[in-house]
Design an enzyme around this catalytic site. Structure first.
Site, PDB file in Angstrom:
ATOM      1  CG  ASP A 277      20.212   7.220  92.556  1.00 55.11           C
ATOM      2  OD1 ASP A 277      20.148   8.458  92.744  1.00 55.11           O
ATOM      3  OD2 ASP A 277      20.900   6.473  93.271  1.00 55.11           O
TER       4      ASP A 277
ATOM      5  CG  ASP B  32      21.815  12.182  91.884  1.00 46.74           C
ATOM      6  OD1 ASP B  32      22.114  13.129  92.626  1.00 46.74           O
ATOM      7  OD2 ASP B  32      21.758  10.995  92.266  1.00 46.74           O
TER       8      ASP B  32
ATOM      9  CB  THR C  71      25.403  16.256  93.430  1.00 37.82           C
ATOM     10  OG1 THR C  71      25.518  15.344  94.509  1.00 37.82           O
ATOM     11  CG2 THR C  71      26.554  17.242  93.455  1.00 37.82           C
TER      12      THR C  71
ATOM     13  CD  GLN D 189      27.619  15.692  97.523  1.00 34.40           C
ATOM     14  OE1 GLN D 189      28.315  15.248  98.435  1.00 34.40           O
ATOM     15  NE2 GLN D 189      27.009  14.884  96.655  1.00 34.40           N
TER      16      GLN D 189
ATOM     17  NE  ARG E 112      18.720  18.001 101.164  1.00 30.95           N
ATOM     18  CZ  ARG E 112      19.888  17.373 101.152  1.00 30.95           C
ATOM     19  NH1 ARG E 112      20.978  18.048 100.877  1.00 30.95           N
ATOM     20  NH2 ARG E 112      19.978  16.095 101.426  1.00 30.95           N
ATOM     21  CE  LYS E 113      19.821  16.385  93.280  1.00 29.20           C
ATOM     22  NZ  LYS E 113      20.551  15.320  92.597  1.00 29.20           N
TER      23      LYS E 113
ATOM     24  CG  ASP F 109      26.822  10.644  95.764  1.00 25.74           C
ATOM     25  OD1 ASP F 109      27.924  10.589  95.184  1.00 25.74           O
ATOM     26  OD2 ASP F 109      26.602  11.383  96.735  1.00 25.74           O
TER      27      ASP F 109
ATOM     28  CG  ASN G 153      29.266  -0.053  96.714  1.00 25.13           C
ATOM     29  OD1 ASN G 153      30.099   0.330  97.538  1.00 25.13           O
ATOM     30  ND2 ASN G 153      29.448   0.088  95.414  1.00 25.13           N
TER      31      ASN G 153
END
Length: 178
Positions: free
Chosen positions: A130, A8, A54, A56, A104-105, A10, A18
Protein backbone atom coordinates in the site's frame (compact mmCIF):
# COMPACT_ATOMS: atom_id res chain seq x y z
CA UNK A 1 9.83 -23.56 -8.96
CA UNK A 2 6.70 -22.23 -7.31
CA UNK A 3 4.72 -19.01 -7.55
CA UNK A 4 4.09 -16.75 -4.57
CA UNK A 5 2.24 -13.74 -3.29
CA UNK A 6 4.37 -11.49 -1.08
CA UNK A 7 2.22 -9.31 1.17
CA UNK A 8 3.08 -6.18 3.07
CA UNK A 9 1.52 -6.33 6.54
CA UNK A 10 0.33 -2.93 7.83
CA UNK A 11 -2.34 -1.45 5.59
CA UNK A 12 -2.70 -4.59 3.45
CA UNK A 13 -3.52 -7.23 6.07
CA UNK A 14 -4.32 -5.20 9.15
CA UNK A 15 -5.56 -1.79 10.21
CA UNK A 16 -3.06 0.98 10.78
CA UNK A 17 -3.26 4.77 11.15
CA UNK A 18 -7.01 4.82 11.79
CA UNK A 19 -9.47 5.61 14.59
CA UNK A 20 -8.82 2.30 16.35
CA UNK A 21 -5.05 1.88 16.05
CA UNK A 22 -2.16 4.11 15.07
CA UNK A 23 0.65 1.54 14.99
CA UNK A 24 0.72 -2.17 15.76
CA UNK A 25 3.12 -2.43 18.70
CA UNK A 26 1.18 -5.01 20.75
CA UNK A 27 -0.81 -8.12 19.77
CA UNK A 28 -4.07 -6.47 20.83
CA UNK A 29 -3.39 -3.66 18.32
CA UNK A 30 -3.67 -6.11 15.42
CA UNK A 31 -7.07 -6.02 13.65
CA UNK A 32 -7.39 -7.72 10.27
CA UNK A 33 -8.92 -5.80 7.41
CA UNK A 34 -12.16 -7.10 5.94
CA UNK A 35 -11.73 -10.00 3.52
CA UNK A 36 -8.08 -10.75 4.38
CA UNK A 37 -8.74 -14.26 5.68
CA UNK A 38 -10.79 -15.16 2.60
CA UNK A 39 -8.17 -13.69 0.25
CA UNK A 40 -5.32 -15.68 1.79
CA UNK A 41 -7.45 -18.83 1.84
CA UNK A 42 -8.10 -18.33 -1.89
CA UNK A 43 -4.36 -17.95 -2.55
CA UNK A 44 -3.73 -21.16 -0.56
CA UNK A 45 -6.42 -23.12 -2.39
CA UNK A 46 -5.16 -21.93 -5.78
CA UNK A 47 -1.62 -23.16 -5.07
CA UNK A 48 0.10 -19.84 -4.30
CA UNK A 49 2.72 -19.68 -1.55
CA UNK A 50 1.91 -16.75 0.77
CA UNK A 51 4.61 -14.70 2.47
CA UNK A 52 4.52 -11.56 4.58
CA UNK A 53 7.34 -9.04 4.15
CA UNK A 54 7.17 -6.12 6.55
CA UNK A 55 9.34 -3.22 7.65
CA UNK A 56 9.23 -3.07 11.44
CA UNK A 57 11.38 -0.08 12.30
CA UNK A 58 9.59 0.09 15.66
CA UNK A 59 12.00 -2.61 16.82
CA UNK A 60 15.07 -0.57 15.92
CA UNK A 61 13.49 2.55 17.37
CA UNK A 62 12.75 0.78 20.66
CA UNK A 63 8.95 0.78 20.52
CA UNK A 64 8.93 -3.02 20.80
CA UNK A 65 11.35 -5.92 21.06
CA UNK A 66 11.76 -8.71 18.52
CA UNK A 67 10.04 -11.04 21.00
CA UNK A 68 7.06 -8.66 21.17
CA UNK A 69 6.99 -8.52 17.37
CA UNK A 70 6.96 -12.32 17.40
CA UNK A 71 3.88 -12.23 19.64
CA UNK A 72 2.15 -9.91 17.16
CA UNK A 73 2.98 -12.26 14.30
CA UNK A 74 1.79 -15.25 16.35
CA UNK A 75 -1.56 -13.47 16.79
CA UNK A 76 -1.70 -12.75 13.06
CA UNK A 77 -1.03 -16.40 12.19
CA UNK A 78 -3.58 -17.58 14.78
CA UNK A 79 -6.29 -15.28 13.41
CA UNK A 80 -5.64 -16.49 9.87
CA UNK A 81 -5.46 -20.16 10.80
CA UNK A 82 -8.75 -19.91 12.72
CA UNK A 83 -10.43 -19.18 9.39
CA UNK A 84 -8.50 -21.81 7.41
CA UNK A 85 -5.92 -19.44 5.90
CA UNK A 86 -2.18 -20.15 5.96
CA UNK A 87 0.94 -18.03 5.68
CA UNK A 88 4.04 -19.95 4.58
CA UNK A 89 6.60 -17.61 6.14
CA UNK A 90 7.08 -14.11 7.55
CA UNK A 91 10.13 -11.91 6.98
CA UNK A 92 10.64 -8.60 8.72
CA UNK A 93 13.21 -5.85 8.80
CA UNK A 94 13.82 -4.66 12.38
CA UNK A 95 16.15 -1.85 11.35
CA UNK A 96 15.47 1.83 11.77
CA UNK A 97 14.49 3.86 8.72
CA UNK A 98 17.52 5.15 6.79
CA UNK A 99 19.84 2.60 8.44
CA UNK A 100 20.98 1.41 5.02
CA UNK A 101 20.29 -2.32 5.41
CA UNK A 102 19.58 -4.60 2.44
CA UNK A 103 16.35 -5.95 3.90
CA UNK A 104 14.29 -2.80 4.48
CA UNK A 105 11.86 -2.07 1.67
CA UNK A 106 12.32 -0.59 -0.93
CA UNK A 107 15.32 -2.95 -0.98
CA UNK A 108 14.46 -6.48 -2.09
CA UNK A 109 16.38 -8.45 0.56
CA UNK A 110 13.39 -9.99 2.35
CA UNK A 111 11.74 -11.08 -0.90
CA UNK A 112 14.96 -12.51 -2.35
CA UNK A 113 15.73 -14.41 0.85
CA UNK A 114 12.25 -15.97 0.98
CA UNK A 115 12.38 -16.81 -2.73
CA UNK A 116 15.66 -18.64 -2.33
CA UNK A 117 14.56 -20.49 0.81
CA UNK A 118 11.24 -21.61 -0.72
CA UNK A 119 12.22 -22.12 -4.39
CA UNK A 120 10.05 -19.29 -5.72
CA UNK A 121 10.01 -18.09 -9.33
CA UNK A 122 9.87 -14.33 -8.87
CA UNK A 123 8.85 -13.58 -12.46
CA UNK A 124 5.50 -15.30 -11.86
CA UNK A 125 5.00 -13.91 -8.37
CA UNK A 126 3.43 -10.75 -6.97
CA UNK A 127 4.42 -8.18 -4.35
CA UNK A 128 1.34 -6.54 -2.82
CA UNK A 129 1.63 -3.29 -0.88
CA UNK A 130 0.00 0.00 0.00
CA UNK A 131 3.06 2.27 -0.23
CA UNK A 132 5.73 3.11 -2.79
CA UNK A 133 8.54 1.24 -0.93
CA UNK A 134 6.50 -1.99 -1.21
CA UNK A 135 6.06 -1.56 -4.94
CA UNK A 136 9.72 -0.65 -5.43
CA UNK A 137 10.82 -3.71 -3.43
CA UNK A 138 8.74 -5.89 -5.74
CA UNK A 139 10.27 -4.26 -8.79
CA UNK A 140 13.77 -4.65 -7.34
CA UNK A 141 13.08 -8.36 -6.77
CA UNK A 142 11.61 -8.93 -10.24
CA UNK A 143 7.99 -9.59 -9.24
CA UNK A 144 4.82 -8.14 -10.64
CA UNK A 145 3.48 -5.41 -8.36
CA UNK A 146 0.05 -4.76 -6.89
CA UNK A 147 -0.95 -1.53 -5.19
CA UNK A 148 -3.72 -1.69 -2.58
CA UNK A 149 -5.43 1.70 -2.23
CA UNK A 150 -7.33 1.07 1.00
CA UNK A 151 -6.49 4.34 2.70
CA UNK A 152 -6.13 7.89 1.56
CA UNK A 153 -2.97 7.03 -0.31
CA UNK A 154 -2.17 8.31 -3.75
CA UNK A 155 -2.15 6.01 -6.73
CA UNK A 156 1.37 4.92 -7.64
CA UNK A 157 2.95 3.19 -10.60
CA UNK A 158 2.35 -0.48 -9.83
CA UNK A 159 1.50 -3.07 -12.48
CA UNK A 160 -1.99 -3.51 -10.99
CA UNK A 161 -4.27 -1.54 -8.65
CA UNK A 162 -7.02 -2.89 -6.39
CA UNK A 163 -9.07 -1.40 -3.59
CA UNK A 164 -8.30 -4.27 -1.18
CA UNK A 165 -6.67 -7.68 -0.93
CA UNK A 166 -9.85 -9.65 -1.57
CA UNK A 167 -10.40 -7.80 -4.87
CA UNK A 168 -6.89 -8.78 -5.97
CA UNK A 169 -7.36 -12.38 -4.80
CA UNK A 170 -10.64 -12.72 -6.68
CA UNK A 171 -8.96 -11.42 -9.84
CA UNK A 172 -5.90 -13.63 -9.49
CA UNK A 173 -7.61 -16.93 -8.71
CA UNK A 174 -10.16 -16.43 -11.48
CA UNK A 175 -7.33 -16.64 -14.01
CA UNK A 176 -6.88 -12.98 -14.81
CA UNK A 177 -3.40 -12.76 -13.29
CA UNK A 178 -1.77 -15.44 -15.38
Amino acid sequence: MQKAVFLDRDGVLNEVLNHRVKFVNRPEDLHLLEGVEQAIRQFNEDGWKVFIVTNQGGVGLGYMTEDELGEIHDRLVDLLEASGARVDDIAYCPHMPHEGCVCRKPEAGMILELAEAHNIFLGESYMVGDREPDIQAGRNAGTRTVFIANRKNKKIGADYHFKDLISFSNWLVNGKGM
